[in-house]
Design an enzyme around this catalytic site. Structure first.
Site, PDB file in Angstrom:
ATOM      1  N   CYS A 142      -6.579  -4.090  -0.035  1.00 35.33           N
ATOM      2  CA  CYS A 142      -7.443  -4.392   1.108  1.00 35.33           C
ATOM      3  C   CYS A 142      -8.307  -5.613   0.805  1.00 35.33           C
ATOM      4  O   CYS A 142      -9.012  -5.637  -0.210  1.00 35.33           O
ATOM      5  CB  CYS A 142      -8.319  -3.191   1.446  1.00 35.33           C
ATOM      6  N   GLY A 154       4.541  -5.211   4.887  1.00 38.91           N
ATOM      7  CA  GLY A 154       4.113  -6.509   5.398  1.00 38.91           C
ATOM      8  C   GLY A 154       5.148  -7.166   6.300  1.00 38.91           C
ATOM      9  O   GLY A 154       6.251  -7.463   5.859  1.00 38.91           O
ATOM     10  N   GLY A 155       4.796  -7.365   7.568  1.00 38.58           N
ATOM     11  CA  GLY A 155       5.645  -8.117   8.482  1.00 38.58           C
ATOM     12  C   GLY A 155       6.858  -7.387   9.004  1.00 38.58           C
ATOM     13  O   GLY A 155       7.689  -7.994   9.689  1.00 38.58           O
TER      14      GLY A 155
END
Length: 418
Positions: A80, A192-193
């Site tokens: 984070c 991610g993505g």
């Protein structure tokens, strides 16, 4: 609320909590208080509790509490990028302190019987060389971590907001594949993505029977390794987070397309999902004469905002919901009442939209990869995020320190293992 919505769509995907800070648990150990942070419904299994912190002693105290609640796994957040998280010396800033993470994992692993895993990135600030990440993984693995969930981009702790850190640093999937090869005795998951299940299938090497049009070349394209369609045997799964929030209905057949489930289930439509979610809201948030804030009703209804993504009536659905929840009388009757009124108006203006057939998982299209980089800027709040995209010093988070800056639980929506 979000996890319950996910369970209406998939029984097999692994669900995650938002990040819960160690002090939040330690300061609220009374059952009535602790339930607010660690409570969940039995149907949410398999479920992972993600913790944040940097003190091995504190996290070793929290881990048994989490285990007693029945969680299947504990994950330490080292990814984070929120300012508030970094100032507390946890989250992504921990990647600069590999020995501390090793000690945390070791302390928690000794305190519980369930797995302790780590979620991290491919680097932080100027520490983004592949050797830096390998050193981090090697050190943390020596503390007992056997499974790393890798957000396949680095993070900038200064200069980029959390939202920008989900889109501006480029994705580098090939580096995750390299980590799988460098550590064959460890397990990895990719994050991610990943914006849809078709993309997840390509990254996992098309588990089960192939869909029409799925070719080996698409595997290399998905991984950014043209000509290399090798899938590491220690790739455990793929995580979908924001994509599931922005377009939750894509998960309606993930149990079949990823997990190979063949049992018959009742026909799933937006009507059946929203009716079940409305029933849940009625029980969780019954009518109350006490004042309810707009924010509390919004949070309860937020999991529904992407249900009509790409369909007629989508914009009207969201705007009508926003209008109705601002009425004090509606708020007292609860979010279930608001949802019921919204759906009534939506169906009157768009007959049949609630029963339109759901789209099956489609074949991954490499051209959609460009959209993946900005996927976190799309969805219900897309316009606001796009306006803020160029503001380098934007406030890092709006959530309280006890919550993850991402505000939404993650969905391990494409786990390779059963």
């Amino acid at each position: 609320d979000f996890r319950y919505m996910m369970r209406l769509l998939t029984r097999r995907a692994q669900l995650w909590t938002e990040m819960i800070v160690d002090d939040t648990v330690l300061h609220n150990l009374e059952p009535a208080k602790c339930d607010r942070f660690l409570g969940y419904l039995p149907l949410e299994h398999p479920i992972v509790c993600q913790l944040g912190g940097s003190d091995p002693r504190k996290l070793a105290e929290v881990a048994p509490v989490v285990e007693r609640y029945g969680y299947d796994e504990i994950n330490l957040n080292c990814g984070c990028p929120s300012d508030r998280v970094s100032k507390g010396e946890f989250g992504c800033s921990l990647m600069k302190k590999k020995e501390a993470v090793r000690d945390i994992v070791h302390a928690m692993s000794r305190a519980v019987q369930i797995p302790v895993t780590v979620k991290c990135r491919l680097g932080v600030d100027d520490f983004d060389a592949q050797e830096f990440v390998k050193d981090f993984i090697s050190e943390v693995a020596s503390g007992g971590c056997k499974h790393f969930i890798i957000h396949a981009r680095k993070a900038w702790l200064k200069g980029l907001s959390p939202a920008q850190n989900r889109s501006v640093p480029p994705l580098q999937y090939s580096r995750v594949k390299d980590l799988c090869r460098a550590f064959p005795d460890l397990q990895f998951s990719l994050n991610g993505g990943v914006v849809d299940v078709g993309h997840a299938r390509a990254l996992l090497g098309f588990p089960g029977d192939r869909l029409a049009g799925e070719m080996d070349s698409l595997i290399g394209s998905a991984w950014d390794t043209p000509g290399d369609d090798f899938i590491p045997p220690n790739l455990q799964g793929v995580m979908i987070g924001r994509g599931a929030m922005n377009c939750p209905m894509m998960l309606w057949d993930v149990d079949r397309t990823i997990y190979g489930c063949t049992e018959e289930r009742e026909r799933v439509t937006r009507r059946t999902v929203l009716s079940a979610y409305q029933a849940y809201l009625e029980e969780a948030y019954p009518p109350d004469e006490a004042e309810r804030s707009v924010g509390s009703v919004h949070l309860a209804l937020k999991p529904t905002l992407g249900i009509f993504s790409g369909l007629r009536g989508n914009r009207a659905f969201r705007s009508t919901m926003d209008t109705l929840m601002r009425d004090k009388g509606n708020r007292r009757l609860g979010p279930a009442h608001v949802l019921e009124q919204v759906l009534s108006q939506l169906e009157e203006a768009n007959p049949g939209v609630l029963d339109e057939p759901l789209r099956p998982t489609s074949v991954y299209k490499p051209a959609s990869k460009s959209a993946a980089a900005s996927a976190d800027l799309d969805g219900p709040q897309g316009k606001d995020r796009k306006r803020k995209r160029g503001v380098a010093d934007e406030a890092a988070a709006t959530e309280p320190p006890s919550a993850d800056a991402s505000a939404e639980p993650d969905v391990q929506a494409a786990a390779r293992a059963s």
